[in-house]
Design a protein around this motif. Sequence first.
Motif, PDB file in Angstrom:
ATOM      1  N   LEU B  95       0.750  -1.079  -0.080  1.00 37.21           N
ATOM      2  CA  LEU B  95      -0.045  -0.070   0.140  1.00 37.21           C
ATOM      3  C   LEU B  95       0.890   1.171   0.066  1.00 37.21           C
ATOM      4  O   LEU B  95       0.585   2.242  -0.748  1.00 37.21           O
ATOM      5  CB  LEU B  95      -0.854  -0.063   1.061  1.00 37.21           C
ATOM      6  CG  LEU B  95      -2.015  -1.086   1.050  1.00 37.21           C
ATOM      7  CD1 LEU B  95      -2.763  -0.737   2.418  1.00 37.21           C
ATOM      8  CD2 LEU B  95      -2.930  -0.681  -0.010  1.00 37.21           C
ATOM      9  N   ASP B  98       1.446   2.234  -3.265  1.00 37.93           N
ATOM     10  CA  ASP B  98       0.256   2.133  -4.341  1.00 37.93           C
ATOM     11  C   ASP B  98       0.182   3.427  -5.108  1.00 37.93           C
ATOM     12  O   ASP B  98       0.474   4.520  -4.534  1.00 37.93           O
ATOM     13  CB  ASP B  98      -0.895   1.816  -3.375  1.00 37.93           C
ATOM     14  CG  ASP B  98      -1.920   1.175  -4.496  1.00 37.93           C
ATOM     15  OD1 ASP B  98      -2.120   0.087  -4.457  1.00 37.93           O
ATOM     16  OD2 ASP B  98      -2.586   2.277  -5.059  1.00 37.93           O
ATOM     17  N   LYS B  99      -0.031   3.422  -6.247  1.00 38.36           N
ATOM     18  CA  LYS B  99      -0.296   4.479  -7.240  1.00 38.36           C
ATOM     19  C   LYS B  99      -1.271   5.586  -6.522  1.00 38.36           C
ATOM     20  O   LYS B  99      -1.209   6.815  -6.714  1.00 38.36           O
ATOM     21  CB  LYS B  99      -1.027   3.735  -8.509  1.00 38.36           C
ATOM     22  CG  LYS B  99      -0.015   3.323  -9.454  1.00 38.36           C
ATOM     23  CD  LYS B  99      -0.631   2.703 -10.667  1.00 38.36           C
ATOM     24  CE  LYS B  99      -0.503   3.777 -11.567  1.00 38.36           C
ATOM     25  NZ  LYS B  99      -1.249   3.248 -13.011  1.00 38.36           N
ATOM     26  N   MET B 100      -2.416   4.988  -6.066  1.00 37.03           N
ATOM     27  CA  MET B 100      -3.417   5.803  -5.435  1.00 37.03           C
ATOM     28  C   MET B 100      -2.999   6.663  -4.443  1.00 37.03           C
ATOM     29  O   MET B 100      -3.462   7.603  -4.103  1.00 37.03           O
ATOM     30  CB  MET B 100      -4.594   5.060  -5.013  1.00 37.03           C
ATOM     31  CG  MET B 100      -5.263   4.391  -6.250  1.00 37.03           C
ATOM     32  SD  MET B 100      -6.027   5.608  -7.296  1.00 37.03           S
ATOM     33  CE  MET B 100      -5.810   4.510  -9.026  1.00 37.03           C
ATOM     34  N   LEU B 101      -1.979   6.224  -3.742  1.00 36.12           N
ATOM     35  CA  LEU B 101      -1.431   6.936  -2.478  1.00 36.12           C
ATOM     36  C   LEU B 101      -0.139   7.844  -2.796  1.00 36.12           C
ATOM     37  O   LEU B 101       0.196   8.657  -2.611  1.00 36.12           O
ATOM     38  CB  LEU B 101      -1.199   6.082  -1.479  1.00 36.12           C
ATOM     39  CG  LEU B 101      -1.309   6.461   0.005  1.00 36.12           C
ATOM     40  CD1 LEU B 101      -2.539   6.979   0.380  1.00 36.12           C
ATOM     41  CD2 LEU B 101      -0.681   5.162   0.959  1.00 36.12           C
TER      42      LEU B 101
END
Lengths: 89, 596
Positions: B95, B98-101
């Motif tokens: 996580l 992670d790209k989104m973070l």
Amino acid sequence: MSKDVTIVNDLGLHARSAARIAQAAGKAASRVWILRGDEMVDAKSTIDVLTLACGKGTTITVKIDHKADAPILERIVEMVEDGFGEQNG
Amino acid sequence: MDSVNKTVEPEAEGETLLQGLPASPGICIGKAYLVHQGGVTVVKKYFIHESKLEAEKNRFKTAVKKSSDELRQIIRDTPEEFQEHADILKTHVMLLNDKMLYNKSIDTIESDRVNAEWALRKVVSHLKPVFMNMSDGYFRDRWYDIANVSDRIMRNLSGEAPVDIRNIDKRVILVAQDLSPAETSQIHLERVKGFVTDLGGIASHTGIIARSLQIPAVLGLETATRRIKNDDLLIVDGFKGQVLINPTEENLIRYEEQRGRFEIRIARMSRGAQAPAETLDGMKIRVMGNIELPEEVVSVRDHGGDGIGLYRTEFQYMSGNRFPTEFELYDKYRDVVEVMAPKPVVIRTLDINGDKAVSYTLQSEEANPAMGLRAIRYCLKKPEIFKTQLRAILRAAVHGNVRLLIPMISSYEEVLATKQIFRETADALESDGIPCNRNIDIGIMVEVPSTVILADIIAREVDFFSIGTNDLIQYSMAIDRQNRQVAHLFDPLHPAILRMVKRVSDVAKETGIGLAMCGEMAGQPINIPILLGLGIEEMSMNPRSIPLIKQSIRALSVQETRDFIGEALAQSTAADVRRVLEAAYGCKLSDNCYTE
């Protein structure tokens, strides 16, 4: 290029399985998508995959932008079909 | 881990029940204190000049890297049996990147020209509603994983030191994601009523500590730090593994009664533990504790131990799949030594075959491992492994009162060889300019009969003897305690054993070196008159036995035991020894003497 697959493991696309998809998709040269109904998320992101909240029995579509990534598509479909190697019960 | 954690939704009056793992028995009622929540909630926003954007992004990357390193370290330190816990942490590592973070935070720094903290907060706060609006409880709870990971990055960004547990100044129930051994060793116990954690199982460090400190604990609750707020009223039921948040009046009364009954039992046990163990005729006996894990040091202190008489060091070699590093060993030893200072800590060097421990070879290739390549024999054969441990001990010795104890010595040459390695190790540390203290006492375990017989010779080269009764009996009487056919023959009161202890004691007295006993024999009240009569003035045992043994000592007079020992030594059988012992001391040391 895309393929439909149904989730068979009890926990669905939970954190660990989502992370495994993201890991596999991360090796793709182009983009990899997971679709559920009309929602589409980036398969390279664990968080994005988690937001689909796919439980057991959900059918998802794995989609790739470039055919060079076909082996990765296959790999993801295999993992899902295999229930991520988890023991159901 | 997911399957054991169930959350019952709020009931009447807002009472919430969380189910976790019952890690330490007992009941406590009190206010919650969240350990790691300081400083993370307030995030300042400021703009970054274009020329500094790269640096800001790098600052974010560094914090993520640091968080990832921290998690990987925790994963490495997680023993095999807690693999599920490690799997959760592995997910957290993923996580982090992670790209989104990760990518989105970096993009936000760039596009909004803001500081990394603000960018991260913005990204995370956009994710939150997506998860919180999910109908499936499992997926909704994944939000806590994301929040957990982002908290960790935030902490590393702000450079905020974790809240110092030492400064807690009220009686509270500690609520934390997890407590590291370092943190738990700093806690002022009188201020902690109970432990509640998201992570950790019954056999985790926190669980072990809680049990040895007799503090109720419920662990593995997964979401406790999210559901419990500072100052919430909690009931912790360490018997059932339940935590009640904002309990009803009815439950408060019920649990309060249960708690009272349990505490009376505990209090009776530890009364008088801290007072010195002084005999009726005024001799002070040092009663110390045996430990295996660094965390147990607190238990020794709380049970009134006058030091650590035996620190078994095998655990660190058995809990990983590689040899511990010098720093890992030093770190633990230092913890123990500092907590105990100025009281002594006797560190026993590796007492097993390290290769086997590390490679998880359960089956022994040796027909008779008790007599095989173990302890000092192994260490002398593998001087590099031995030196690593000695370096750690020599370095830890700077921080308190350390004594070195060598196990399974069976000849004079072994002592000489060990001391030679000790000197080389100390020389090497000194020439590297690493702080160490080589002026520590070096003693040996007396547990092999040849050493008893050679005691006068060996005494020339050592500062103290520590008699390990368990092995001494096994080797002297040829009894394997694991073998049920012969285990009943194992008897510390066997006349041969008493005579051996007497010989060792006489030699120690004549040569003026120290003497201690650290076997199970010292943990039984009825044996104490014998030990005092034989001249033992320092003994070490399971920490929980310390209060009882101290009480036994206070009921005795050394002079009397010395008069009595002649009679005991004249007996022909263990049964006869027991008979004269019961006749002289049975009443004084029977169990009902301690129930007040």
